[in-house]
Design a protein around this motif. Structure first.
Motif, PDB file in Angstrom:
ATOM      1  N   GLN A   1      -3.900  48.126  -8.237  1.00  0.00           N
ATOM      2  CA  GLN A   1      -2.609  47.446  -8.072  1.00  0.00           C
ATOM      3  C   GLN A   1      -2.686  46.469  -6.918  1.00  0.00           C
ATOM      4  O   GLN A   1      -3.266  46.768  -5.870  1.00  0.00           O
ATOM      5  CB  GLN A   1      -1.491  48.452  -7.806  1.00  0.00           C
ATOM      6  N   LEU A   2      -2.082  45.312  -7.128  1.00  0.00           N
ATOM      7  CA  LEU A   2      -1.846  44.330  -6.080  1.00  0.00           C
ATOM      8  C   LEU A   2      -0.364  44.002  -6.137  1.00  0.00           C
ATOM      9  O   LEU A   2       0.112  43.519  -7.161  1.00  0.00           O
ATOM     10  CB  LEU A   2      -2.677  43.069  -6.290  1.00  0.00           C
ATOM     11  N   VAL A   3       0.341  44.273  -5.060  1.00  0.00           N
ATOM     12  CA  VAL A   3       1.782  44.083  -5.048  1.00  0.00           C
ATOM     13  C   VAL A   3       2.145  43.058  -3.987  1.00  0.00           C
ATOM     14  O   VAL A   3       1.984  43.309  -2.787  1.00  0.00           O
ATOM     15  CB  VAL A   3       2.516  45.411  -4.781  1.00  0.00           C
ATOM     16  N   GLU A   4       2.635  41.915  -4.451  1.00  0.00           N
ATOM     17  CA  GLU A   4       3.052  40.843  -3.541  1.00  0.00           C
ATOM     18  C   GLU A   4       4.513  41.024  -3.144  1.00  0.00           C
ATOM     19  O   GLU A   4       5.311  41.555  -3.913  1.00  0.00           O
ATOM     20  CB  GLU A   4       2.886  39.461  -4.184  1.00  0.00           C
ATOM     21  N   SER A   5       4.836  40.536  -1.975  1.00  0.00           N
ATOM     22  CA  SER A   5       6.217  40.512  -1.505  1.00  0.00           C
ATOM     23  C   SER A   5       6.374  39.383  -0.499  1.00  0.00           C
ATOM     24  O   SER A   5       5.389  38.800  -0.043  1.00  0.00           O
ATOM     25  CB  SER A   5       6.599  41.850  -0.868  1.00  0.00           C
ATOM     26  N   GLY A   6       7.623  39.076  -0.188  1.00  0.00           N
ATOM     27  CA  GLY A   6       7.897  38.079   0.840  1.00  0.00           C
ATOM     28  C   GLY A   6       8.342  36.732   0.327  1.00  0.00           C
ATOM     29  O   GLY A   6       8.687  35.848   1.116  1.00  0.00           O
ATOM     30  N   GLY A   7       8.330  36.539  -0.980  1.00  0.00           N
ATOM     31  CA  GLY A   7       8.794  35.271  -1.521  1.00  0.00           C
ATOM     32  C   GLY A   7      10.303  35.149  -1.407  1.00  0.00           C
ATOM     33  O   GLY A   7      11.001  36.081  -1.032  1.00  0.00           O
ATOM     34  N   GLY A   8      10.784  33.968  -1.747  1.00  0.00           N
ATOM     35  CA  GLY A   8      12.223  33.747  -1.695  1.00  0.00           C
ATOM     36  C   GLY A   8      12.565  32.287  -1.630  1.00  0.00           C
ATOM     37  O   GLY A   8      11.722  31.424  -1.872  1.00  0.00           O
ATOM     38  N   LEU A   9      13.812  32.015  -1.281  1.00  0.00           N
ATOM     39  CA  LEU A   9      14.321  30.650  -1.155  1.00  0.00           C
ATOM     40  C   LEU A   9      14.332  30.263   0.321  1.00  0.00           C
ATOM     41  O   LEU A   9      14.859  31.005   1.156  1.00  0.00           O
ATOM     42  CB  LEU A   9      15.732  30.571  -1.733  1.00  0.00           C
ATOM     43  N   VAL A  10      13.766  29.107   0.615  1.00  0.00           N
ATOM     44  CA  VAL A  10      13.718  28.628   1.993  1.00  0.00           C
ATOM     45  C   VAL A  10      13.957  27.127   1.999  1.00  0.00           C
ATOM     46  O   VAL A  10      13.621  26.430   1.030  1.00  0.00           O
ATOM     47  CB  VAL A  10      12.366  28.990   2.641  1.00  0.00           C
ATOM     48  N   GLN A  11      14.535  26.649   3.070  1.00  0.00           N
ATOM     49  CA  GLN A  11      14.779  25.215   3.189  1.00  0.00           C
ATOM     50  C   GLN A  11      13.504  24.480   3.576  1.00  0.00           C
ATOM     51  O   GLN A  11      12.610  25.062   4.199  1.00  0.00           O
ATOM     52  CB  GLN A  11      15.853  24.964   4.235  1.00  0.00           C
ATOM     53  N   PRO A  12      13.411  23.212   3.230  1.00  0.00           N
ATOM     54  CA  PRO A  12      12.257  22.411   3.686  1.00  0.00           C
ATOM     55  C   PRO A  12      12.094  22.501   5.191  1.00  0.00           C
ATOM     56  O   PRO A  12      13.076  22.449   5.934  1.00  0.00           O
ATOM     57  CB  PRO A  12      12.621  20.996   3.228  1.00  0.00           C
ATOM     58  N   GLY A  13      10.853  22.661   5.619  1.00  0.00           N
ATOM     59  CA  GLY A  13      10.556  22.837   7.032  1.00  0.00           C
ATOM     60  C   GLY A  13      10.548  24.274   7.487  1.00  0.00           C
ATOM     61  O   GLY A  13      10.129  24.566   8.620  1.00  0.00           O
ATOM     62  N   GLY A  14      10.994  25.164   6.641  1.00  0.00           N
ATOM     63  CA  GLY A  14      11.061  26.576   6.984  1.00  0.00           C
ATOM     64  C   GLY A  14       9.740  27.293   6.807  1.00  0.00           C
ATOM     65  O   GLY A  14       8.719  26.687   6.468  1.00  0.00           O
ATOM     66  N   SER A  15       9.776  28.596   7.027  1.00  0.00           N
ATOM     67  CA  SER A  15       8.583  29.429   6.958  1.00  0.00           C
ATOM     68  C   SER A  15       8.834  30.664   6.103  1.00  0.00           C
ATOM     69  O   SER A  15       9.968  31.142   6.003  1.00  0.00           O
ATOM     70  CB  SER A  15       8.176  29.886   8.366  1.00  0.00           C
ATOM     71  N   LEU A  16       7.750  31.145   5.526  1.00  0.00           N
ATOM     72  CA  LEU A  16       7.745  32.424   4.815  1.00  0.00           C
ATOM     73  C   LEU A  16       6.416  33.104   5.086  1.00  0.00           C
ATOM     74  O   LEU A  16       5.393  32.431   5.281  1.00  0.00           O
ATOM     75  CB  LEU A  16       7.917  32.243   3.307  1.00  0.00           C
ATOM     76  N   ARG A  17       6.437  34.422   5.028  1.00  0.00           N
ATOM     77  CA  ARG A  17       5.202  35.192   5.133  1.00  0.00           C
ATOM     78  C   ARG A  17       5.087  36.075   3.894  1.00  0.00           C
ATOM     79  O   ARG A  17       5.907  36.958   3.675  1.00  0.00           O
ATOM     80  CB  ARG A  17       5.203  36.053   6.380  1.00  0.00           C
TER      81      ARG A  17
END
Length: 117
Positions: free
Chosen positions: A3-19
């Motif tokens: 299993q490989l389980v991804e998380s942390g995606g979502g909606l972000v404004q331009p210039g923002g960050s996600l991990r």
């Protein structure tokens, strides 16, 4: 069971960050090169970044250089993708991949990243 389980995606404004995070199970994580791919609507899946088994060797697509950082924690069986200065063209489904030549090539289910104001 692999299993490989991804998380942390979502909606972000331009210039923002996600991990993004990807946690693995069912195989010896430390033996595998870990890669992040992405696929935007109507486009082919493309390699974004990869990291070697010990974490000391990384490589990035030109579009990711200077903005994204891939890292891994072999004690936690997890690979990360820190994404900064996000742009609308980074919008895609991001997939985690574990690869070991002739042994295994495993994929996660993907996590959606949407960059929009």
């Amino acid at each position: 069971q692999v299993q490989l389980v991804e998380s942390g995606g979502g909606l972000v404004q331009p210039g923002g960050s996600l991990r993004l995070s990807c946690t693995a199970s069912g195989f010896t994580f430390a033996w595998y090169v870990m890669r992040w791919y992405r696929q935007a609507p109507g486009k082919e899946r493309e390699l974004v970044a990869l990291i070697g088994t010990a974490g000391g060797n990384t490589n990035y697509a030109d579009s990711a250089k200077g903005r994204f950082t891939i890292s891994r924690d072999n004690t936690e069986n997890t690979v990360y993708l820190q994404m900064n200065s996000l742009k609308s063209e980074d919008t895609a489904v991001y997939y985690c991949n574990a690869w070991r030549p002739t042994i295994g090539n495993y994929w996660g289910q993907g996590t959606q990243v949407t960059v929009s104001s």
